[in-house]
Design a protein around this motif. Structure first.
Motif, PDB file in Angstrom:
ATOM      1  N   PHE A 326       0.830  -1.197   0.000  1.00 23.26           N
ATOM      2  CA  PHE A 326       0.000   0.000   0.000  1.00 23.26           C
ATOM      3  C   PHE A 326       0.870   1.255   0.000  1.00 23.26           C
ATOM      4  O   PHE A 326       1.921   1.286   0.636  1.00 23.26           O
ATOM      5  CB  PHE A 326      -0.900   0.039   1.230  1.00 23.26           C
ATOM      6  CG  PHE A 326      -2.069  -0.870   1.122  1.00 23.26           C
ATOM      7  CD1 PHE A 326      -3.151  -0.529   0.339  1.00 23.26           C
ATOM      8  CD2 PHE A 326      -2.084  -2.077   1.773  1.00 23.26           C
ATOM      9  CE1 PHE A 326      -4.233  -1.380   0.215  1.00 23.26           C
ATOM     10  CE2 PHE A 326      -3.152  -2.941   1.657  1.00 23.26           C
ATOM     11  CZ  PHE A 326      -4.229  -2.583   0.873  1.00 23.26           C
ATOM     12  N   ALA A 327       0.381   2.267  -0.703  1.00 23.90           N
ATOM     13  CA  ALA A 327       1.069   3.551  -0.654  1.00 23.90           C
ATOM     14  C   ALA A 327       0.914   4.108   0.749  1.00 23.90           C
ATOM     15  O   ALA A 327      -0.137   3.984   1.365  1.00 23.90           O
ATOM     16  CB  ALA A 327       0.446   4.492  -1.670  1.00 23.90           C
ATOM     17  N   ILE A 329       0.945   7.277   3.596  1.00 21.90           N
ATOM     18  CA  ILE A 329       0.506   8.665   3.604  1.00 21.90           C
ATOM     19  C   ILE A 329       1.694   9.568   3.288  1.00 21.90           C
ATOM     20  O   ILE A 329       1.622  10.446   2.439  1.00 21.90           O
ATOM     21  CB  ILE A 329      -0.084   9.038   4.976  1.00 21.90           C
ATOM     22  CG1 ILE A 329      -1.316   8.198   5.277  1.00 21.90           C
ATOM     23  CG2 ILE A 329      -0.404  10.524   5.049  1.00 21.90           C
ATOM     24  CD1 ILE A 329      -2.485   8.438   4.393  1.00 21.90           C
ATOM     25  N   GLU A 331       5.192   9.229   1.896  1.00 24.07           N
ATOM     26  CA  GLU A 331       6.232   8.393   1.299  1.00 24.07           C
ATOM     27  C   GLU A 331       7.580   8.858   1.844  1.00 24.07           C
ATOM     28  O   GLU A 331       7.818  10.061   1.988  1.00 24.07           O
ATOM     29  CB  GLU A 331       6.203   8.525  -0.223  1.00 24.07           C
ATOM     30  CG  GLU A 331       5.107   7.712  -0.876  1.00 24.07           C
ATOM     31  CD  GLU A 331       5.226   6.219  -0.624  1.00 24.07           C
ATOM     32  OE1 GLU A 331       6.353   5.713  -0.548  1.00 24.07           O
ATOM     33  OE2 GLU A 331       4.178   5.574  -0.484  1.00 24.07           O
TER      34      GLU A 331
ATOM     35  N   PRO B  87       0.309   2.062  -7.564  1.00 21.78           N
ATOM     36  CA  PRO B  87       0.734   3.461  -7.518  1.00 21.78           C
ATOM     37  C   PRO B  87       1.033   3.916  -6.104  1.00 21.78           C
ATOM     38  O   PRO B  87       0.448   3.415  -5.141  1.00 21.78           O
ATOM     39  CB  PRO B  87      -0.471   4.201  -8.082  1.00 21.78           C
ATOM     40  CG  PRO B  87      -1.622   3.314  -7.814  1.00 21.78           C
ATOM     41  CD  PRO B  87      -1.115   1.908  -7.822  1.00 21.78           C
ATOM     42  N   ILE B  88       1.945   4.852  -5.973  1.00 21.41           N
ATOM     43  CA  ILE B  88       2.239   5.381  -4.644  1.00 21.41           C
ATOM     44  C   ILE B  88       1.582   6.729  -4.433  1.00 21.41           C
ATOM     45  O   ILE B  88       1.656   7.297  -3.363  1.00 21.41           O
ATOM     46  CB  ILE B  88       3.753   5.488  -4.373  1.00 21.41           C
ATOM     47  CG1 ILE B  88       4.414   6.415  -5.384  1.00 21.41           C
ATOM     48  CG2 ILE B  88       4.415   4.148  -4.362  1.00 21.41           C
ATOM     49  CD1 ILE B  88       5.792   6.861  -4.956  1.00 21.41           C
ATOM     50  N   GLY B  89       0.931   7.252  -5.444  1.00 18.99           N
ATOM     51  CA  GLY B  89       0.233   8.508  -5.257  1.00 18.99           C
ATOM     52  C   GLY B  89      -0.525   8.872  -6.507  1.00 18.99           C
ATOM     53  O   GLY B  89      -0.486   8.146  -7.504  1.00 18.99           O
ATOM     54  N   VAL B  97      -6.250   6.678  -5.460  1.00 12.85           N
ATOM     55  CA  VAL B  97      -5.295   5.745  -4.867  1.00 12.85           C
ATOM     56  C   VAL B  97      -5.688   5.525  -3.417  1.00 12.85           C
ATOM     57  O   VAL B  97      -6.225   6.424  -2.764  1.00 12.85           O
ATOM     58  CB  VAL B  97      -3.850   6.281  -5.000  1.00 12.85           C
ATOM     59  CG1 VAL B  97      -3.642   7.524  -4.188  1.00 12.85           C
ATOM     60  CG2 VAL B  97      -2.829   5.232  -4.615  1.00 12.85           C
ATOM     61  N   ILE B  98      -5.497   4.281  -2.963  1.00 12.17           N
ATOM     62  CA  ILE B  98      -5.751   3.954  -1.554  1.00 12.17           C
ATOM     63  C   ILE B  98      -4.415   4.018  -0.836  1.00 12.17           C
ATOM     64  O   ILE B  98      -3.460   3.342  -1.211  1.00 12.17           O
ATOM     65  CB  ILE B  98      -6.368   2.561  -1.418  1.00 12.17           C
ATOM     66  CG1 ILE B  98      -7.772   2.540  -1.992  1.00 12.17           C
ATOM     67  CG2 ILE B  98      -6.398   2.117   0.030  1.00 12.17           C
ATOM     68  CD1 ILE B  98      -8.789   3.320  -1.228  1.00 12.17           C
ATOM     69  N   LYS B  99      -4.356   4.854   0.186  1.00 12.90           N
ATOM     70  CA  LYS B  99      -3.122   4.970   0.957  1.00 12.90           C
ATOM     71  C   LYS B  99      -3.335   4.398   2.355  1.00 12.90           C
ATOM     72  O   LYS B  99      -4.454   4.344   2.847  1.00 12.90           O
ATOM     73  CB  LYS B  99      -2.698   6.437   1.053  1.00 12.90           C
ATOM     74  CG  LYS B  99      -2.179   6.970  -0.264  1.00 12.90           C
ATOM     75  CD  LYS B  99      -1.463   8.275  -0.062  1.00 12.90           C
ATOM     76  CE  LYS B  99      -0.738   8.678  -1.331  1.00 12.90           C
ATOM     77  NZ  LYS B  99       0.098   9.843  -1.113  1.00 12.90           N
ATOM     78  N   LEU B 100      -2.252   3.985   2.949  1.00 15.47           N
ATOM     79  CA  LEU B 100      -2.315   3.326   4.250  1.00 15.47           C
ATOM     80  C   LEU B 100      -1.723   4.244   5.302  1.00 15.47           C
ATOM     81  O   LEU B 100      -0.606   4.738   5.151  1.00 15.47           O
ATOM     82  CB  LEU B 100      -1.541   2.005   4.191  1.00 15.47           C
ATOM     83  CG  LEU B 100      -1.348   1.258   5.496  1.00 15.47           C
ATOM     84  CD1 LEU B 100      -2.675   0.801   6.035  1.00 15.47           C
ATOM     85  CD2 LEU B 100      -0.443   0.069   5.298  1.00 15.47           C
ATOM     86  N   ILE B 110      -7.093   5.344   3.351  1.00 16.84           N
ATOM     87  CA  ILE B 110      -7.690   6.596   2.903  1.00 16.84           C
ATOM     88  C   ILE B 110      -7.629   6.637   1.381  1.00 16.84           C
ATOM     89  O   ILE B 110      -6.639   6.226   0.780  1.00 16.84           O
ATOM     90  CB  ILE B 110      -6.989   7.821   3.538  1.00 16.84           C
ATOM     91  CG1 ILE B 110      -7.565   9.128   3.027  1.00 16.84           C
ATOM     92  CG2 ILE B 110      -5.489   7.785   3.332  1.00 16.84           C
ATOM     93  CD1 ILE B 110      -8.913   9.463   3.541  1.00 16.84           C
ATOM     94  N   HIS B 112      -7.413   8.793  -1.829  1.00 11.05           N
ATOM     95  CA  HIS B 112      -7.063  10.118  -2.326  1.00 11.05           C
ATOM     96  C   HIS B 112      -7.565  10.248  -3.755  1.00 11.05           C
ATOM     97  O   HIS B 112      -7.415   9.334  -4.563  1.00 11.05           O
ATOM     98  CB  HIS B 112      -5.542  10.313  -2.291  1.00 11.05           C
ATOM     99  CG  HIS B 112      -5.042  10.671  -0.925  1.00 11.05           C
ATOM    100  ND1 HIS B 112      -3.849  11.280  -0.699  1.00 11.05           N
ATOM    101  CD2 HIS B 112      -5.595  10.504   0.293  1.00 11.05           C
ATOM    102  CE1 HIS B 112      -3.684  11.480   0.590  1.00 11.05           C
ATOM    103  NE2 HIS B 112      -4.730  10.994   1.218  1.00 11.05           N
ATOM    104  N   GLY B 271      -3.363  12.510   5.646  1.00 14.33           N
ATOM    105  CA  GLY B 271      -2.736  13.141   4.494  1.00 14.33           C
ATOM    106  C   GLY B 271      -3.604  14.167   3.808  1.00 14.33           C
ATOM    107  O   GLY B 271      -3.282  14.614   2.713  1.00 14.33           O
TER     108      GLY B 271
END
Lengths: 385, 324
Positions: A326-327, A329, A331, B87-89, B97-100, B110, B112, B271
């Motif tokens: 997972f990406a 918050i 990076e 993807p990272i963003g 994108v789902i971020k952790l 979350i 974004h 974020g």
């Protein structure tokens, strides 16, 4: 090419099983309990011991599904298990004797093998009104278990009913059914969940007990770790669809036909700990387990899930540690140039600039010199002329 | 210099007077009137407590927007569908994108994406109206043919939700448009139509706001029927409510957003930027519409410059002496 081999005690091995097949079976057993392959020989030694361990099989509030599932096993088959591995001294299902004779045999065996026999319990135990809702030979299940339990070397609770009540103890649970470890609180009970239980989990547990004469590693709920340490999703063949968000939304829709993840249909795989997808069910063939044939997992192996949550309510994924793909918050950003790196870069730039300056200066001088020289030459040439 | 102190002060006072006369005192450098939410505006309610991180939205978004969201190297068909990258963003290839978010006590996912501000900064910053806000649905749309590629929108967006196709000869700005190309087909945002838990919920913003405040009123652990996919779809997911952080992110933040976020922790820790209740667009437009009212400031500035130039060139305009 049947070769009936004889072991060191002069006993024929496994009723017509070749030595090769027998050792293969031992190795498979070792692998399924999670032991190194070398343990296979130890297992072979243990299960060819002529003093087969006595097993008392008690049946209480149950549906006989546990025994029916055991009948499905084919490596080894039930007869090998019963006739060669253990000495099943009492069971209601397979005994030819009945009534008081059978009960007498049971009591005799228990007295003779006190502290040595394996007790397999099948079915929940009614506790309401002193347990009068399940009786055998005039005694209540509660009474029999409280009598027999403390005398056993090992206690195996077979099936969800036996472990925590299962389907029998579903709301409103009118007879107050409870699991074995709620009644024999001072004994360690090996809990083999799922409804019906996988026969191989039972066989593996029994063989572990025979080989090492000690309990297999258990988790905090008394379940053997070799079988119940991972969720159903962990080894599910459909889990890659979950990670790509491909779900079956209705029975028979396109996603269901294509074998997508059944999470949206209410699969409880994410919160159920069991090895169903790894060993499948009953050896009936490839993909023969609940999710494999297209039905969402109902969580029969997990207390508080099976027969408690609605069948098609969404499961609750337990990410104890969410996967790292997972990406995040924030990076991670590099810490920038260190002082040493900056000094090296500055030094190199300084050297380059200095060298360039010197070079430029020299270039000018050389040009000037060359110019002067050529002018002089021109002048001399002109003079000579 | 051909300007003396007296003239300079005269000029300065004159321009000051002009400015003061133009700017009405109530609006002087204050934000302009905030824009209103269209009554039928659509949006998304993202409930972080329901999100399980299955990435269905990310994948389905890329599938629904193939013209803008998939790089050729990821365009590999597998089983009739195209695989997705990780993807990272947000970028030109990723509209959502789902971020952790991880901390000691647990974790939270979350989503974004473009938040579809009620008063969007990108629309305000765009010099050529390539970004427009749909008067009916409130969706912020982008028109490639109008865009001149100045990328002011990228700098203006507080959510960093706009990507630019750097690797294309004829690039465009890329961001979520709430799948407005699916609306004529009777469908809605792909991320919501494939969210199995109802974490991303599509619907009218007015309905979503009501739903969000209903959720905030729930007790911790109280069973609730969470709508799934579309608030009017009738699909419900029955489960106990989680503990909510008592704020609907997007109710007032940045002048109101059409994509709102509910979470168990402060949305700022997930974020999302800490925005004032007045949108950036309203503030900046308030300032420059005051300065440029009736084009006064440029006229005054030009007048002052002309005056200065006139004063400075006085000598040259005198009739030339015979001596020279």
């Amino acid at each position: 090419m049947e070769c009936h081999e004889v072991d060191k005690n002069g006993k024929k091995l496994g009723g017509g099983v070749s030595r090769r097949d027998f050792l293969k079976f031992c190795a498979v057993m070792a692998a399924s309990i999670g032991l190194p392959l070398g343990a296979g020989s130890k297992i072979a030694e243990a299960i060819t011991d002529p003093n087969r361990p006595p097993v008392i099989w008690l049946s209480f509030s149950e549906c006989t599904g546990c025994v029916m599932s055991l009948l499905q096993a084919h490596h080894p088959t039930l007869d090998t298990f019963l006739l060669d591995l253990i000495s099943l001294d009492y069971t209601r299902m397979f005994m030819t004797t009945a009534g008081h004779t059978a009960t007498a045999l049971r009591d005799k065996s228990i007295e003779e093998n006190k502290g040595k026999f394996i007790l397999v319990v099948e079915g929940a135990i009614p506790t309401k009104d002193n347990g009068i809702y399940c009786k055998s030979g005039g005694r209540t299940a509660l009474d029999i278990l409280k009598d027999v339990g403390p005398k056993a070397a090992f206690i195996i609770a077979l099936g969800s009913c036996t472990v925590w009540g299962g389907a029998a103890a579903a709301h409103p649970n009118p007879t107050g059914l409870k699991g074995v470890d709620k009644i024999l609180t001072d004994k360690t009970v090996i809990n083999l969940n799922t409804c019906p239980p996988s026969p191989y989990n039972l066989l593996s547990t029994v063989i572990h007990l025979l080989t090492f004469n000690e309990l297999p590693a258990l988790d905090d709920k008394g379940r053997p770790k070799f079988a119940y340490s991972r969720t159903v999703c962990n080894n599910c063949e459909r889990v890659y669809n979950f990670r790509a968000g491909r779900f079956a939304w209705q029975f028979g829709d396109e996603g269901h036909k294509k074998g997508y993840c059944l999470f949206a249909l209410g699969c409880k795989g994410p919160q159920t700990f069991s090895n169903c997808p790894s060993i499948l069910f009953g050896g009936a063939g490839a993909e023969t387990w609940c999710v494999g044939i297209g039905h969402p997992c109902c969580g029969c192996a997990e207390e508080g899930v099976g027969w408690t949550l609605p069948l098609h309510q969404l499961g609750d994924p337990l990410y104890h540690f969410p996967p790292s793909h997972f990406a995040r918050i924030d990076e991670p950003v590099g810490m920038g140039a260190t002082a040493a790196a900056a000094a090296v870069v500055a030094g190199s730039v300084g050297i380059a600039v200095g060298a360039g300056a010197v070079l430029a200066k020299r270039l000018g001088k050389e040009e000037k010199k060359a110019k002067e020289l050529s002018e002089k030459e021109d002048a001399t040439v002109a003079k000579e002329e | 210099m051909g300007i003396n102190r007296r003239d300079f002060l005269k000029g300065a006072a004159g321009s000051g007077l002009l400015l003061a006369a133009d700017a009405s005192p109530a609006l002087a450098f204050g934000p302009r009137t905030p824009k209103e939410l269209p009554p039928d505006a659509v949006g998304i309610l993202f409930d972080s407590t329901l999100c399980i991180g299955c990435n269905a939205c990310v994948f389905r978004c890329k599938q629904a927007n193939p013209h803008m969201a998939l790089r050729p190297e990821f365009n590999v068909p597998i089983g009739g569908l195209k695989i997705h990258d990780t993807p990272i963003g947000l970028s030109e290839n990723t509209l959502t994108v789902i971020k952790l978010y991880k901390h000691d006590g647990g974790h939270s996912f979350i989503k974004h994406q473009c938040m579809h501000c009620i008063d969007p900064a990108c629309v305000s910053a765009c010099p050529v109206t390539a970004f427009t806000k749909d008067p009916k649905t409130g969706i912020v749309k982008f028109c490639k043919r109008v865009c001149i590629g100045c990328r002011y929108c990228q700098l203006a967006c507080p959510f960093v939700a706009i990507g630019f196709k750097w690797d294309e000869p004829f690039p465009e700005m890329v961001r979520c448009q709430l799948c407005d190309h699916l609306i004529p087909l009777g469908k809605y945002a792909a991320c919501c139509s494939y969210c199995p838990t109802g974490a991303a919920l599509y619907g009218r913003v007015a309905d979503l706001r009501k739903e969000a405040s209903r959720r905030l009123d729930l007790e911790y652990g109280e069973p609730y029927r969470f709508p799934v996919n579309h608030i009017e779809s009738g699909r419900k997911s029955f489960r106990p409510a989680a503990k909510y952080y008592p704020n609907i992110y997007g109710d007032t933040e940045g002048g109101g957003l059409q994509v709102m976020v509910l979470a168990g922790v402060s949305p700022l820790r997930l974020g999302l930027p800490d925005l004032p209740d007045v949108s950036n667009a309203a503030v900046s437009e308030g300032v420059f519409k005051t300065i440029y009212k009736w084009f006064a400031a440029p006229i005054v500035l030009l007048g002052a410059l002309v005056y200065l130039a006139y004063r400075n060139t006085e000598e040259y305009r005198k009739p030339k002496d015979e001596d020279d």
